[in-house]
Design a protein around this motif. Structure first.
Motif, PDB file in Angstrom:
ATOM      1  N   ALA A 290     108.730 -65.029  -4.849  1.00 42.44           N
ATOM      2  CA  ALA A 290     108.478 -63.663  -5.310  1.00 42.44           C
ATOM      3  C   ALA A 290     107.085 -63.186  -4.919  1.00 42.44           C
ATOM      4  N   CYS A 291     106.266 -64.058  -4.352  1.00 33.65           N
ATOM      5  CA  CYS A 291     104.857 -63.736  -4.104  1.00 33.65           C
ATOM      6  C   CYS A 291     104.701 -62.833  -2.878  1.00 33.65           C
ATOM      7  N   PRO A 292     104.154 -61.620  -3.069  1.00 29.24           N
ATOM      8  CA  PRO A 292     104.028 -60.693  -1.941  1.00 29.24           C
ATOM      9  C   PRO A 292     103.181 -61.263  -0.809  1.00 29.24           C
ATOM     10  N   ALA A 293     102.167 -62.036  -1.177  1.00 25.70           N
ATOM     11  CA  ALA A 293     101.310 -62.608  -0.139  1.00 25.70           C
ATOM     12  C   ALA A 293     102.116 -63.611   0.682  1.00 25.70           C
ATOM     13  N   ASN A 294     102.852 -64.455  -0.015  1.00 22.15           N
ATOM     14  CA  ASN A 294     103.624 -65.473   0.693  1.00 22.15           C
ATOM     15  C   ASN A 294     104.742 -64.851   1.521  1.00 22.15           C
ATOM     16  N   PRO A 299      98.521 -67.309   3.652  1.00 22.60           N
ATOM     17  CA  PRO A 299      98.490 -68.748   3.363  1.00 22.60           C
ATOM     18  C   PRO A 299      98.599 -69.074   1.876  1.00 22.60           C
ATOM     19  N   LEU A 300      98.996 -68.133   1.040  1.00 19.73           N
ATOM     20  CA  LEU A 300      99.033 -68.392  -0.406  1.00 19.73           C
ATOM     21  C   LEU A 300     100.441 -68.731  -0.892  1.00 19.73           C
ATOM     22  N   SER A 301     100.544 -69.774  -1.687  1.00 19.49           N
ATOM     23  CA  SER A 301     101.793 -70.076  -2.377  1.00 19.49           C
ATOM     24  C   SER A 301     101.445 -70.487  -3.799  1.00 19.49           C
ATOM     25  N   PRO A 302     101.847 -69.687  -4.789  1.00 20.43           N
ATOM     26  CA  PRO A 302     101.497 -70.036  -6.171  1.00 20.43           C
ATOM     27  C   PRO A 302     102.048 -71.405  -6.569  1.00 20.43           C
ATOM     28  N   ARG A 303     103.174 -71.784  -5.999  1.00 15.87           N
ATOM     29  CA  ARG A 303     103.740 -73.105  -6.272  1.00 15.87           C
ATOM     30  C   ARG A 303     102.765 -74.186  -5.823  1.00 15.87           C
ATOM     31  N   ALA A 366      93.932 -64.257  -1.011  1.00 17.48           N
ATOM     32  CA  ALA A 366      95.145 -63.548  -0.596  1.00 17.48           C
ATOM     33  C   ALA A 366      95.928 -62.988  -1.781  1.00 17.48           C
ATOM     34  N   CYS A 367      95.532 -63.386  -2.983  1.00 20.62           N
ATOM     35  CA  CYS A 367      96.322 -63.000  -4.175  1.00 20.62           C
ATOM     36  C   CYS A 367      96.091 -61.544  -4.553  1.00 20.62           C
ATOM     37  N   THR A 368      97.179 -60.835  -4.860  1.00 22.21           N
ATOM     38  CA  THR A 368      97.059 -59.433  -5.275  1.00 22.21           C
ATOM     39  C   THR A 368      97.077 -59.309  -6.795  1.00 22.21           C
ATOM     40  N   SER A 369      97.080 -60.408  -7.492  1.00 26.93           N
ATOM     41  CA  SER A 369      97.138 -60.454  -8.962  1.00 26.93           C
ATOM     42  C   SER A 369      98.334 -59.676  -9.505  1.00 26.93           C
ATOM     43  N   CYS A 370      99.455 -59.734  -8.770  1.00 27.16           N
ATOM     44  CA  CYS A 370     100.604 -58.894  -9.146  1.00 27.16           C
ATOM     45  C   CYS A 370     101.420 -59.477 -10.284  1.00 27.16           C
ATOM     46  N   ARG A 371     101.182 -60.730 -10.628  1.00 24.50           N
ATOM     47  CA  ARG A 371     101.890 -61.413 -11.717  1.00 24.50           C
ATOM     48  C   ARG A 371     103.369 -61.687 -11.446  1.00 24.50           C
ATOM     49  N   ALA A 372     103.816 -61.504 -10.236  1.00 24.01           N
ATOM     50  CA  ALA A 372     105.226 -61.787  -9.951  1.00 24.01           C
ATOM     51  C   ALA A 372     105.511 -63.266 -10.180  1.00 24.01           C
ATOM     52  N   CYS A 373     104.546 -64.121  -9.836  1.00 22.33           N
ATOM     53  CA  CYS A 373     104.749 -65.569 -10.004  1.00 22.33           C
ATOM     54  C   CYS A 373     104.896 -65.913 -11.476  1.00 22.33           C
ATOM     55  N   VAL A 374     103.997 -65.362 -12.295  1.00 24.92           N
ATOM     56  CA  VAL A 374     104.028 -65.650 -13.723  1.00 24.92           C
ATOM     57  C   VAL A 374     105.348 -65.167 -14.324  1.00 24.92           C
ATOM     58  N   GLN A 383     100.185 -69.333 -13.022  1.00 25.93           N
ATOM     59  CA  GLN A 383      99.531 -69.666 -11.752  1.00 25.93           C
ATOM     60  C   GLN A 383      98.295 -68.800 -11.536  1.00 25.93           C
ATOM     61  N   LEU A 384      98.410 -67.529 -11.959  1.00 28.65           N
ATOM     62  CA  LEU A 384      97.339 -66.566 -11.719  1.00 28.65           C
ATOM     63  C   LEU A 384      96.049 -66.954 -12.452  1.00 28.65           C
ATOM     64  N   ASP A 385      96.206 -67.573 -13.604  1.00 28.06           N
ATOM     65  CA  ASP A 385      95.039 -67.980 -14.380  1.00 28.06           C
ATOM     66  C   ASP A 385      94.187 -68.964 -13.566  1.00 28.06           C
ATOM     67  N   ILE A 386      94.854 -69.874 -12.893  1.00 28.02           N
ATOM     68  CA  ILE A 386      94.126 -70.853 -12.072  1.00 28.02           C
ATOM     69  C   ILE A 386      93.430 -70.131 -10.921  1.00 28.02           C
ATOM     70  N   ILE A 387      94.147 -69.224 -10.285  1.00 33.97           N
ATOM     71  CA  ILE A 387      93.572 -68.472  -9.157  1.00 33.97           C
ATOM     72  C   ILE A 387      92.342 -67.698  -9.620  1.00 33.97           C
ATOM     73  N   ASN A 388      92.474 -67.013 -10.753  1.00 30.86           N
ATOM     74  CA  ASN A 388      91.353 -66.216 -11.253  1.00 30.86           C
ATOM     75  C   ASN A 388      90.141 -67.081 -11.566  1.00 30.86           C
TER      76      ASN A 388
HETATM   77  S1  SF4 Z   1      99.836 -62.929  -8.660  1.00 24.50           S
HETATM   78 FE1  SF4 Z   1     101.136 -64.641  -8.027  1.00 24.50          FE
HETATM   79  S2  SF4 Z   1     102.822 -63.646  -6.949  1.00 24.50           S
HETATM   80 FE2  SF4 Z   1     101.192 -62.142  -7.071  1.00 24.50          FE
HETATM   81  S3  SF4 Z   1     100.045 -62.377  -5.181  1.00 24.50           S
HETATM   82 FE3  SF4 Z   1      99.044 -63.684  -6.702  1.00 24.50          FE
HETATM   83  S4  SF4 Z   1     100.000 -65.672  -6.419  1.00 24.50           S
HETATM   84 FE4  SF4 Z   1     101.321 -64.214  -5.370  1.00 24.50          FE
END
Ligand code: SF4
Ligand code: SF4
Lengths: 691, 250
Positions: A290-294, A299-303, A366-374, A383-388
């Motif tokens: 579901a990740c728009p970047a992926n 190169p981003l994969s929340p998994r 690369a993350c757009t913070s879109c929360r689709a992963c969560v 996943q976003l918490d770790i990225i942030n």
């Molecule tokens: S919030 Fe999750 S789904 Fe959205 S861009 Fe970031 S890692 Fe990908």
């Protein structure tokens, strides 16, 4: 006591003990993370466990795989009762729940055992088919991971087969032992009876096989992604409980604290919950799918982010905790991306860390913070918490970020907006519109009912200024008593916060709160979902408490109360595709207000939905500060999204966010289409009587 | 190496400037001040040189009222080791006077290299660097776009109209820095925190005679507003005609 019984008790104790030992190791590693209270709102937590966990609601977002998994999961819960019965039988021969359960209850239990064993077998067969024949993209992983999945499926399959066969043999030996409820076992028994009318040996063999499989399964878990069998319900319980409006709120951060480390560059800078997330990941890949970047080749994969967190913990945990069980080491070590490889303890501590060794800077930016992963994760991993947190480390501790971001930071500091516009021009859009500033109204000794927070896009961007004007016209037409801050408005700092610059954010946010409180502002309306989210949901962390309303909700209410002088008449039919903004939708659960606004304002409107919509909507690509960065790798996210919107065949694309407006407008241009992109406020303003 | 960087605090270039009632200065209300862009290049160059060359010290100097302490802290948050404020009530317009104050201070500092911005955004005079070099009697290179130091000698590149020259000079020296030489680093929060603990000394500035002062200021005339001639290809002939006759660029 017969020898077999002794052996059984010995095995059982050994199996359970070894499992407990491994669990204790994992808990010790997990405690390397920061403390964090996750026991508030116990009722919500329980509800989450019942719905997301037991009810498998999120699993069903993929209906086919969902049905498969839910069958196995529910089957497991039911059959565990049976397994416990069998284990007790190993110690107390002849034990049965029938001894104390009322007859009908026992019959139901017996029936469920039989039926679920068969259902689970069916689901397992389908799972094999899916893995070996269908190869869904999101399940792509390394070979180890694939083998792991096949081992687990085989173990579960084996458990079911031995269970059914044990029951069947028992029936052949003693037809009174099993009632008519276990129709399947009885059917099997006929077949067995035909071959061997006295299957005494077979009965023992299947029973032992079943017991051994149970113990093998239990002890395989800590070495497998199937640890989630044990942790997922716990993980769901401890997951973020914040409801609508509090979702995606970034962690508060104490910048005064005398610490060396800001944000996270390694596992011990994360919280124990982030680490538990690592244990709980089922590697299902729903987040990444579901990740728009992926999706667009970044190169981003929340998994991978979650798996890497676990890998690094498995590498560092044993060294730091002085775990003497080195030979048990590779528990859960397999993962994704470049393996850090076997190394010495010193290397693990000094040369490896989560950042750089496992997760690169490029992935994080690369993350757009879109929360689709969560949103997608079936076990409520964040996943976003770790990225942030890792972005915070990059900026606050290491000052590492894409070159283009620096002008945005500097401009925020100097001009109070991420673009180098003069603060003096902030209210230029309002010229000739007779809109009072807060200062003017207060000087007259009055207080407006609402403050219209315009936002930086709405103040400076030429396209977005038209949205601002349209919304101001609506407010005026409805005789709303409102004011703007004018030159006293400046960025609340959200872009800085999303980009990891908490320091700059807090400076701007505290300043903004000062201004708002000085005017005793109570109600704020804004046409930007990012401002909406920041002012309403994150300001309370810093002591700013206001009622903040997004213009979609505000306009919807005005339309509902029939306060708007709209043109009557038929008008021509219009098909509109509405694009969901992440910060309105997934962050704030506002999906209907903008749609309802369009329906009420336009006499004849046909709303059509793109392929990915509402809480599955695809990000426009601007969030998470991506607006201020170049998009150099892969397909442009806005192009991907716009193509999807255009594919609906809609005559107009509607948005409710100035950032989406820019991205989708650019996308339409790139597609050489002339479909207009309008903000819902512009659509409504176009229907006002005076226009 | 021991490097001094002399920095100036100037208003943000995106600001909308107004002239103060005295008509001899700008109205500072609402203006955001920060380290001057050219000075921030100089700081970056100093930090990079010392990072490359191993142990050394980088010291920032600024002449002015207490407000410059914020600018000095900014330099320290970027990585400068310590800072000195040469206190005055206001920064005089006369560059020579400022240079005298700096030279008096730098004379005994034992610096290998003294860096300045090429000029400051607010006055664009470019006097202080060169005058300081003269007062200290050391070599001086202006507007460097590249700077290397090796074995007690410096090599600098200077971009001129249509040509670039490489100059060599002995240390100690004053070098003024042009833009584009390096991207000034963005201070990390760690840097900001440690800057709070770094030493910042304040001493009265021994300004020379202030001989040049601003008498009055005027804003440039408003630019005439743009004009839309038309849209699409239909507007081209008219556009060409106007470019020929009015703008006289074709
Ligand atoms: S919030 Fe999750 S789904 Fe959205 S861009 Fe970031 S890692 Fe990908
Ligand atoms: S983080 Fe969640 S959605 Fe992503 S792979 Fe793991 S379990 Fe699946």
């Amino acid at each position: 006591m017969p020898a077999s019984k002794l052996i059984f008790i010995f095995l059982l104790a050994g199996g359970a003990g070894f499992f407990a030992l491994n669990v204790q190791r994992l808990v010790r590693y997990m405690r390397l993370g920061h403390a964090e209270n996750r026991t508030d709102a116990p009722l919500t937590r329980l509800k989450n466990v019942l719905t997301i966990g037991i009810g498998q609601t999120k699993i069903f977002r993929d209906p086919i795989a969902g049905a498969m998994h839910a069958t196995i999961f529910w089957g497991f819960m039911v059959l565990t009762a049976g397994t416990i019965e069998i284990l007790i039988q190993g110690v107390f021969t002849g034990f049965s729940y029938a001894l104390f359960l009322p007859r009908p209850v026992f019959q139901l239990y017996a029936f469920s055992q039989d039926v679920f064993a068969l259902l689970v077998l069916g689901a397992i067969a389908f799972a094999f088919y899916r893995r070996l024949v269908l190869h869904p993209k999101r399940l792509e992983g390394d070979k180890l991971e694939h083998t792991d999945a096949l081992i687990i499926l085989s173990l579960i399959g084996g458990l079911m087969v031995t269970l059914l066969l044990t029951n069947a043999c028992q029936y052949v030996l003693d037809p009174s032992a099993i009632g008519p409820e276990k129709a399947i076992s009885r059917g099997l028994a006929m077949a067995i009876g035909a071959v061997d009318p006295q299957p005494v040996v077979a009965a023992r063999v299947f029973w032992w096989l079943h017991v051994l499989l149970v113990l093998a399964f239990l002890n395989y878990l800590p070495y497998s992604k199937h640890l989630h069998v044990a942790t997922s319900l716990i993980n769901v319980f401890f997951s973020n409980t914040s409801g609508p409006g509090q979702k995606g709120v970034m962690r508060a951060m104490d910048l005064e604290a005398d610490v060396e480390q800001f944000g996270a560059s390694d596992v011990e800078h994360l919280t124990w919950k982030n680490l538990l997330d690592g244990y709980s990941c089922t590697e299902c890949g729903r987040c990444t799918a579901a990740c728009p970047a992926n999706i667009t080749g970044k190169p981003l994969s929340p998994r991978k982010i979650v798996i890497n967190t676990r890998q690094r913990l498995m590498e560092k945990g044993p060294v730091v905790t002085g775990d003497r069980m080195e030979f048990l080491h590779p528990a859960l070590l397999h993962g994704e991306g470049d393996d850090a490889g076997a190394t010495t303890a010193t290397e693990v501590l000094t040369e490896h860390r989560l950042l750089d060794t496992y997760i690169t800077e490029e992935e994080l930016w690369a993350c757009t913070s879109c929360r689709a992963c969560v949103q997608e994760c079936p076990v409520s991993i964040d996943q976003l918490d770790i990225i942030n947190e890792m972005r915070r480390n990059l900026v606050l501790s290491e000052s590492r970020f894409p070159e283009e971001v620096q002008p945005a930071f500097e401009s925020l500091e100097r001009n109070g907006s991420p673009w180098a516009f003069s603060p003096a021009d902030r209210a230029n859009w309002a010229e000739g519109m007779d809109i009072p500033t807060m200062a003017e109204v207060v000087a007259r000794g009055e207080r407006p009912d609402v403050l219209f927070w315009v936002g930086c896009m709405g103040s400076f961007d030429d396209r977005a200024k038209k949205i601002t004007v349209a919304f101001a016209r609506i407010l005026k037409a409805c005789k709303i008593n409102f004011a703007i801050l004018g030159q006293e408005e400046h960025c609340h700092g959200d872009p800085a916060r999303r980009l990891g610059n908490e320091y700059l954010y807090q400076m701007l946010a505290k300043d903004t709160i000062g201004t708002l409180d000085r005017y005793e502002v109570k109600t704020i309306v804004t046409s930007c979902p990012h401002c909406f989210h920041q002012l309403g949901n994150e300001f309370p962390q810093l002591g700013g408490n206001y009622e903040v309303i997004h213009h979609s909700t505000f306009i919807e209410r005005l339309l509902q109360d029939a306060r708007m002088p709209l043109q009557s008449g038929e008008g021509k039919g219009l098909t509109v595709a509405y694009h969901d903004s992440c910060y309105l939708g997934r962050y704030n659960d506002i999906y209907d207000a903008p749609r309802e606004t369009l329906r009420r304002a336009l006499p004849v409107v046909d709303l059509i939905e793109p392929k990915r919509t509402r809480d599955r909507g695809l990000c426009c690509g601007a969030g998470g500060g991506r607006m201020f960065m170049e998009e150099r790798v892969g397909k442009r996210i806005n192009v991907e999204r716009t193509e999807e919107l255009l594919a609906t065949g809609a005559e107009t694309i509607a948005v409710a966010c100035p950032f989406c407006m820019t991205m989708i407008s650019d996308g339409v241009k790139a597609a050489q289409s002339d479909v207009p992109v309008l903000d819902i406020a512009e659509v409504v303003a176009g229907q006002l009587v005076s226009s | 190496m021991k490097i001094a960087v002399c920095i100036k605090r100037t208003p943000d270039s995106e600001s909308r400037f107004r002239i103060a009632a005295s008509s001899a200065s700008i109205d500072e209300t609402g203006l955001k001040f920060d380290i001057d862009d050219f000075a921030s290049y100089a700081v970056e160059v100093a930090l990079q040189l010392n990072e490359k060359q191993g142990p050394g010290e980088t010291v920032a100097y600024a002449v002015g009222p207490d407000a410059v302490q914020e600018t000095l802290r900014k330099a320290m948050s970027m990585g400068v080791d310590r800072a000195v404020q040469l206190k005055t009530d206001a920064v005089p317009y006369d560059g020579l006077a400022v240079a005298k104050a700096l030279a008096a201070e730098l004379k005994s500092g034992g610096y290998d290299l003294i860096l300045f911005g090429k000029h400051a955004f607010d006055t664009s005079a470019g006097i202080v660097g060169t005058a300081t070099a003269e007062l200290l009697g050391v070599s001086c290179v202006t507007a460097a776009t590249k700077l290397d130091i090796a074995n007690g000698r410096g090599t600098a590149r200077r971009e001129l109209e249509g040509v670039a020259e490489i100059v060599e000079f002995p240390l100690p020296a004053v070098v003024t820095i042009d833009e584009g030489i390096a991207r000034p680093r963005y201070p990390s929060l760690k840097g900001i925190m440690s800057a709070k603990k770094k030493p910042l000394e304040t001493r009265p500035a021994q300004l020379g005679n202030v001989r040049v002062t601003v008498k009055s200021m005027a804003l440039p005339p408003d630019r005439p507003p743009g004009r839309i001639i038309g849209e699409g290809t239909a507007a081209v002939p008219e556009l060409v005609r106007l470019l020929q006759t009015e703008a006289k660029v074709l």
